[in-house]
Motif scaffolding. Structure first.
Motif, PDB file in Angstrom:
ATOM      1  N   PHE A  58       0.813  -1.211   0.000  1.00 30.50           N
ATOM      2  CA  PHE A  58       0.000   0.000   0.000  1.00 30.50           C
ATOM      3  C   PHE A  58       0.852   1.269   0.000  1.00 30.50           C
ATOM      4  CE2 PHE A  58      -2.278   3.380   2.262  1.00 30.50           C
ATOM      5  CZ  PHE A  58      -3.365   3.520   1.415  1.00 30.50           C
ATOM      6  N   LYS A  59       1.950   1.274   0.747  1.00 31.93           N
ATOM      7  CA  LYS A  59       2.772   2.485   0.818  1.00 31.93           C
ATOM      8  C   LYS A  59       3.304   2.863  -0.562  1.00 31.93           C
ATOM      9  CE  LYS A  59       6.514   4.668   3.402  1.00 31.93           C
ATOM     10  NZ  LYS A  59       6.980   5.435   2.244  1.00 31.93           N
ATOM     11  N   ALA A  60       3.760   1.860  -1.314  1.00 34.83           N
ATOM     12  CA  ALA A  60       4.277   2.153  -2.653  1.00 34.83           C
ATOM     13  C   ALA A  60       3.168   2.680  -3.563  1.00 34.83           C
ATOM     14  CB  ALA A  60       4.906   0.897  -3.256  1.00 34.83           C
ATOM     15  N   LEU A  61       1.979   2.090  -3.464  1.00 37.24           N
ATOM     16  CA  LEU A  61       0.857   2.575  -4.277  1.00 37.24           C
ATOM     17  C   LEU A  61       0.493   4.004  -3.903  1.00 37.24           C
ATOM     18  CD1 LEU A  61      -1.441  -0.600  -4.157  1.00 37.24           C
ATOM     19  CD2 LEU A  61      -0.248   0.274  -6.158  1.00 37.24           C
ATOM     20  N   ASN A  62       0.498   4.277  -2.602  1.00 40.57           N
ATOM     21  CA  ASN A  62       0.154   5.606  -2.123  1.00 40.57           C
ATOM     22  C   ASN A  62       1.192   6.640  -2.566  1.00 40.57           C
ATOM     23  OD1 ASN A  62      -1.700   7.130  -0.177  1.00 40.57           O
ATOM     24  ND2 ASN A  62       0.337   7.642   0.597  1.00 40.57           N
ATOM     25  N   ASP A  63       2.478   6.275  -2.482  1.00 36.64           N
ATOM     26  CA  ASP A  63       3.542   7.183  -2.916  1.00 36.64           C
ATOM     27  C   ASP A  63       3.470   7.456  -4.407  1.00 36.64           C
ATOM     28  OD1 ASP A  63       4.438   7.305  -0.340  1.00 36.64           O
ATOM     29  OD2 ASP A  63       6.064   5.853  -0.612  1.00 36.64           O
ATOM     30  N   GLN A  64       3.134   6.413  -5.178  1.00 35.41           N
ATOM     31  CA  GLN A  64       3.122   6.561  -6.633  1.00 35.41           C
ATOM     32  C   GLN A  64       1.909   7.338  -7.128  1.00 35.41           C
ATOM     33  OE1 GLN A  64       3.307   2.839  -8.732  1.00 35.41           O
ATOM     34  NE2 GLN A  64       3.019   3.778 -10.749  1.00 35.41           N
ATOM     35  N   HIS A  65       0.738   7.091  -6.538  1.00 34.03           N
ATOM     36  CA  HIS A  65      -0.498   7.646  -7.084  1.00 34.03           C
ATOM     37  C   HIS A  65      -1.091   8.774  -6.243  1.00 34.03           C
ATOM     38  CE1 HIS A  65      -0.665   4.470 -10.100  1.00 34.03           C
ATOM     39  NE2 HIS A  65      -0.390   3.595  -9.136  1.00 34.03           N
ATOM     40  N   GLY A  66      -0.583   9.002  -5.040  1.00 34.17           N
ATOM     41  CA  GLY A  66      -1.074  10.100  -4.235  1.00 34.17           C
ATOM     42  C   GLY A  66      -2.066   9.670  -3.168  1.00 34.17           C
ATOM     43  N   HIS A  67      -2.257  10.574  -2.188  1.00 28.95           N
ATOM     44  CA  HIS A  67      -3.101  10.263  -1.049  1.00 28.95           C
ATOM     45  C   HIS A  67      -4.565  10.077  -1.430  1.00 28.95           C
ATOM     46  CE1 HIS A  67       0.005  12.215   1.884  1.00 28.95           C
ATOM     47  NE2 HIS A  67       0.457  11.128   1.294  1.00 28.95           N
ATOM     48  N   ALA A  68      -5.050  10.857  -2.402  1.00 30.46           N
ATOM     49  CA  ALA A  68      -6.461  10.727  -2.797  1.00 30.46           C
ATOM     50  C   ALA A  68      -6.726   9.340  -3.362  1.00 30.46           C
ATOM     51  CB  ALA A  68      -6.827  11.804  -3.811  1.00 30.46           C
ATOM     52  N   ALA A  69      -5.805   8.853  -4.182  1.00 37.98           N
ATOM     53  CA  ALA A  69      -5.954   7.501  -4.735  1.00 37.98           C
ATOM     54  C   ALA A  69      -5.873   6.462  -3.621  1.00 37.98           C
ATOM     55  CB  ALA A  69      -4.878   7.243  -5.783  1.00 37.98           C
ATOM     56  N   GLY A  70      -4.969   6.710  -2.639  1.00 38.85           N
ATOM     57  CA  GLY A  70      -4.880   5.782  -1.515  1.00 38.85           C
ATOM     58  C   GLY A  70      -6.172   5.708  -0.725  1.00 38.85           C
ATOM     59  N   ASP A  71      -6.809   6.862  -0.528  1.00 40.62           N
ATOM     60  CA  ASP A  71      -8.097   6.867   0.176  1.00 40.62           C
ATOM     61  C   ASP A  71      -9.164   6.111  -0.608  1.00 40.62           C
ATOM     62  OD1 ASP A  71      -7.011   8.262   2.243  1.00 40.62           O
ATOM     63  OD2 ASP A  71      -7.904  10.187   1.720  1.00 40.62           O
ATOM     64  N   GLN A  72      -9.183   6.305  -1.937  1.00 41.04           N
ATOM     65  CA  GLN A  72     -10.143   5.566  -2.765  1.00 41.04           C
ATOM     66  C   GLN A  72      -9.929   4.068  -2.624  1.00 41.04           C
ATOM     67  OE1 GLN A  72      -9.322   8.195  -6.478  1.00 41.04           O
ATOM     68  NE2 GLN A  72     -11.307   7.248  -6.859  1.00 41.04           N
ATOM     69  N   LEU A  73      -8.675   3.671  -2.608  1.00 39.16           N
ATOM     70  CA  LEU A  73      -8.352   2.250  -2.500  1.00 39.16           C
ATOM     71  C   LEU A  73      -8.816   1.693  -1.155  1.00 39.16           C
ATOM     72  CD1 LEU A  73      -6.868   0.113  -4.213  1.00 39.16           C
ATOM     73  CD2 LEU A  73      -4.799   0.654  -2.925  1.00 39.16           C
ATOM     74  N   LEU A  74      -8.563   2.428  -0.087  1.00 34.71           N
ATOM     75  CA  LEU A  74      -8.986   1.974   1.241  1.00 34.71           C
ATOM     76  C   LEU A  74     -10.501   1.830   1.333  1.00 34.71           C
ATOM     77  CD1 LEU A  74      -6.551   4.126   3.368  1.00 34.71           C
ATOM     78  CD2 LEU A  74      -6.657   1.638   3.424  1.00 34.71           C
ATOM     79  N   CYS A  75     -11.217   2.787   0.776  1.00 33.94           N
ATOM     80  CA  CYS A  75     -12.688   2.726   0.820  1.00 33.94           C
ATOM     81  C   CYS A  75     -13.216   1.563  -0.011  1.00 33.94           C
ATOM     82  CB  CYS A  75     -13.283   4.049   0.340  1.00 33.94           C
ATOM     83  SG  CYS A  75     -13.016   5.414   1.487  1.00 33.94           S
ATOM     84  N   ALA A  76     -12.590   1.310  -1.164  1.00 36.84           N
ATOM     85  CA  ALA A  76     -13.034   0.200  -2.010  1.00 36.84           C
ATOM     86  C   ALA A  76     -12.796  -1.133  -1.308  1.00 36.84           C
ATOM     87  CB  ALA A  76     -12.302   0.235  -3.347  1.00 36.84           C
ATOM     88  N   VAL A  77     -11.646  -1.296  -0.669  1.00 40.10           N
ATOM     89  CA  VAL A  77     -11.360  -2.539   0.065  1.00 40.10           C
ATOM     90  C   VAL A  77     -12.314  -2.684   1.248  1.00 40.10           C
ATOM     91  CG1 VAL A  77      -9.638  -3.718   1.488  1.00 40.10           C
ATOM     92  CG2 VAL A  77      -8.968  -2.674  -0.689  1.00 40.10           C
ATOM     93  N   ALA A  78     -12.587  -1.580   1.951  1.00 35.83           N
ATOM     94  CA  ALA A  78     -13.526  -1.631   3.079  1.00 35.83           C
ATOM     95  C   ALA A  78     -14.905  -2.095   2.622  1.00 35.83           C
ATOM     96  CB  ALA A  78     -13.620  -0.252   3.734  1.00 35.83           C
ATOM     97  N   ASP A  79     -15.392  -1.534   1.508  1.00 39.73           N
ATOM     98  CA  ASP A  79     -16.695  -1.949   0.981  1.00 39.73           C
ATOM     99  C   ASP A  79     -16.694  -3.425   0.620  1.00 39.73           C
ATOM    100  OD1 ASP A  79     -18.178   0.361   1.203  1.00 39.73           O
ATOM    101  OD2 ASP A  79     -17.608   1.120  -0.756  1.00 39.73           O
ATOM    102  N   ALA A  80     -15.623  -3.882  -0.054  1.00 39.73           N
ATOM    103  CA  ALA A  80     -15.566  -5.283  -0.480  1.00 39.73           C
ATOM    104  C   ALA A  80     -15.539  -6.220   0.715  1.00 39.73           C
ATOM    105  CB  ALA A  80     -14.341  -5.503  -1.367  1.00 39.73           C
ATOM    106  N   LEU A  81     -14.827  -5.857   1.770  1.00 44.50           N
ATOM    107  CA  LEU A  81     -14.798  -6.699   2.971  1.00 44.50           C
ATOM    108  C   LEU A  81     -16.166  -6.739   3.640  1.00 44.50           C
ATOM    109  CD1 LEU A  81     -11.379  -5.643   4.553  1.00 44.50           C
ATOM    110  CD2 LEU A  81     -11.905  -7.777   3.361  1.00 44.50           C
TER     111      LEU A  81
END
Length: 648
Positions: A462-485
């Motif tokens: 996750f840290k590498a994804l967040n560094d590469q794509h930015g915090h907004a993308a990281g937040d989107q990713l976290l919310c998508a994983v939360a919904d899927a779980l």
């Protein structure tokens, strides 16, 4: 637990909803002996249709080949033929039957009741074949008549039609369930012997409960459907489908081999008699194959399901098979193919419920809610004037109480909002770490001898994804994983955000097999996510998962720190073996004084002693790397924050 507005995707097919009684010939005072015999054949055709569609088709064809059949007999025979063809996977021919019914509806002098029967048959056939807009138009007309004429059978049919659209076309089983409950309540007030449509009412209700993972309630509904089916004849299709659904319940409890054997046992019969049931069974076998890491076998089974669905023109079967093929493609590393399958799924979803269809459905629901209350329907027959006056007085008193209690209710709402802030992660809407710890304590307090399962899941890289794509993308990713779980867990599971990119799932009163199956299921579910972070740009996350029992050993004093160390150790093993998999450690020895440090340092030795069970999504080593503390991954220790920047 946070759940999205769509609690569960409707992944399997509901049966054809034919919920109208075939009665005597109306409007013909001097019905001939031939008419009476033919109507007996119509009733016979409809009674065997869902259990023996081949036989029903033969009866219908024989009736339609007779010279000079009455319009009423023709409506009954054509509708039976259409539904039999649809059940046998001949969608185009069943649409021809719907078109013929629409012509028959306009027969001069046709009694209104017969016209509405033809209308309901046509509407249901159109909906089952994906013609949502046209089906809703006919359903609206039927509902208006049923309300105006106090036609309870027509009202039941209309409610069932709304449930079909909510469940199958809108992937909203919870919304469908409300209308199914209303239809069952109306049906229970009808004083008549059981009919085939009663089997369908309770079967459909049970199936919806199954999709919502309310297994105990689903089993009761299936029991009631079975009881009625066994009192009737030629209900084999329904009985075989119920067997399949019970196999799926075994699957969700972790009994994979028993479920697989039962599904394989019913598949040959369904190949010959029930294409809809065959599609669902193939899809379920594909998912079991996925859990056995047999991705190629899963793709083959999903491809078979798609072929049957396309041949029979079953829209829901096509959609769900494509969704399953996307999942297998992701597991096999073919992201481009997975995106193509998901694109086709989106196109189907978009074509189903366009704006005008949603508007029409909203009007139907409003009418149903206003006019089809079972209590109101029976009030004119059962309630006395005195009782009505008492209810009015009670309602007036309640209004006074509500007025005087407004301030109290506002204070209650403010307290609830404050509590939500204390217990909820503001980014994902899941329970936060503090609430997860409270839920773990509550799970133990309500447990018998069974352990709870604690799953720690962390997004890989996750840290590498967040560094590469930015915090907004990281937040989107976290919310998508939360919904899927949240969507992938059972109704009574608890899902929490544990720390930065880590989540926790708690399942009470469970077994080792069910806990390990849940870990595998959630890893697969996350593995097929495609998170769009910008137009045309997607991220495909995976999670590593560690599972442990809580308390660690049956009968021992529950120590949260021990459970977290064990789950953290399992997570560490999963992460070392590669992304997107799981590892589990489950205590077996009761009341043993076992040194936790030694156990976690060398779990394989504890396994040999019979103290624990271990498992994983792939072959993996439990030997810790040199210089690494056991059971202490960062995800199990660091506190959760609410922004990506603070997490990192």
């Amino acid at each position: 637990m946070r759940r999205s507005l769509r609690n569960a995707r409707l992944r399997h097919l509901l049966p054809c909803l034919l919920l109208v009684a075939i009665g005597p010939v109306h409007g013909q005072e001097m019905a001939t002996t031939t008419d009476v015999r033919q109507m007996e054949q119509v009733r016979r055709c409809h009674s065997v249709m869902h259990g023996a569609p081949h036989h029903a088709l033969a009866i219908a064809d024989q009736l339609l080949a007779m010279p000079a059949v009455s319009p009423v007999v023709e409506i009954g025979a054509v509708s039976c033929r259409g539904f039999s063809l649809q059940l046998l996977g001949q969608g185009t021919d069943s649409l021809d039957a719907a078109a013929r019914l629409k012509v028959l509806m306009e027969t001069p002098g046709l009694p209104v009741m017969e016209r509405n029967r033809a209308l309901q048959f046509a509407a249901t056939l159109l909906q089952r074949n994906g013609q949502t807009r046209e089906g809703l138009k006919l359903l609206e007309s039927m509902l208006e008549y049923a309300i105006a004429e106090d036609d309870v059978t027509g009202q039941i049919g209309a409610l069932s039609g709304i449930a079909l659209v909510r469940g199958e076309q809108m992937d909203d089983p919870e919304g469908a369930m409300l209308y199914q409950q209303q239809a069952i309540a109306l049906s229970d007030h009808l004083q008549r012997p059981p009919l085939p449509q009663d089997v369908l009412l309770h079967y459909n209700y049970g199936y919806t409960l199954l999709l919502l993972k309310r297994h105990d309630e689903a089993d009761k509904a299936f029991n009631r459907a079975e009881t009625i089916a066994n009192r009737l004849s030629n209900q084999d299709v329904m009985l075989y489908r119920i067997r399949g659904h019970r196999a799926e319940m075994l699957h969700t409890r972790g009994q994979l081999e028993t479920a697989r054997s039962e599904l394989l046992a019913i598949l040959p019969w369904q190949r010959e008699n029930d294409p809809l049931g065959q599609i669902v069974t193939l899809q379920r076998l594909a998912r079991i194959a996925m859990e056995h890491d047999a991705a190629e076998e899963a793709r083959h089974l999903a491809g078979q399901a798609l072929a049957v669905a396309e041949l029979g023109k079953f829209p829901q079967g096509i959609r769900d098979s494509l969704d399953l093929l996307a999942e297998t493609s992701m597991v096999m590393g073919d992201a481009a193919q997975a995106r193509d399958y998901l694109r086709q799924v989106r196109e189907i979803d978009q074509s189903r419920m366009r704006g005008d269809n949603l508007d029409r459905l909203a009007k139907l629901q409003a009418k149903a809610e206003q006019a089809l209350d079972p209590i109101r329907t029976n009030a004119t027959q059962e309630a006395s004037r005195d009782r009505l006056m008492r209810n009015v007085a009670l309602a007036a008193a309640m209004l006074l109480l509500l007025g005087s209690g407004a301030l109290y209710l506002r204070m209650r709402r403010q307290k609830r909002r404050l509590r939500r802030l204390d217990t909820t992660d503001t980014l994902t809407g899941l329970a936060n770490r503090h609430e997860a710890e409270r839920l773990l304590a509550a799970a133990l307090a309500g447990a018998n001898k069974a352990c709870s399962a604690v799953l720690l899941l962390e997004i890989d890289g996750f840290k590498a994804l967040n560094d590469q794509h930015g915090h907004a993308a990281g937040d989107q990713l976290l919310c998508a994983v939360a919904d899927a779980l949240a969507q992938g867990s059972d109704q009574h599971d608890h899902v929490a955000r544990w720390s930065g990119a880590a989540f926790m799932v708690i399942r009470s009163n469970t077994s080792q097999a069910a806990a390990f199956a849940l870990a595998a299921h959630l890893c697969r579910r996350i593995g097929r996510l495609q998170v769009e972070i910008a137009p045309g740009q997607h991220l495909a996350p995976t999670v590593s998962t560690g599972v442990a029992s809580h308390p660690l050993f049956p009968g021992s004093a529950p120590r949260l720190a021990d459970t977290l160390r064990a789950a953290g150790r399992a997570l560490q093993v999963a992460q070392r073996s590669g992304p997107g998999t799981w590892a589990g450690l489950w205590g077996l020895a009761e009341d043993r004084d076992i040194d936790l440090h030694d156990l976690l340092h060398d779990p394989e030795q504890a396994l040999a002693q019979g103290w624990i069970a271990i498992g994983g999504g792939r072959p993996m080593s439990w030997t810790p790397p040199r210089g690494t503390a056991t059971g202490s991954p960062a995800s199990a220790q660091r506190p959760a924050n609410n922004t990506v920047g603070e997490r990192l």
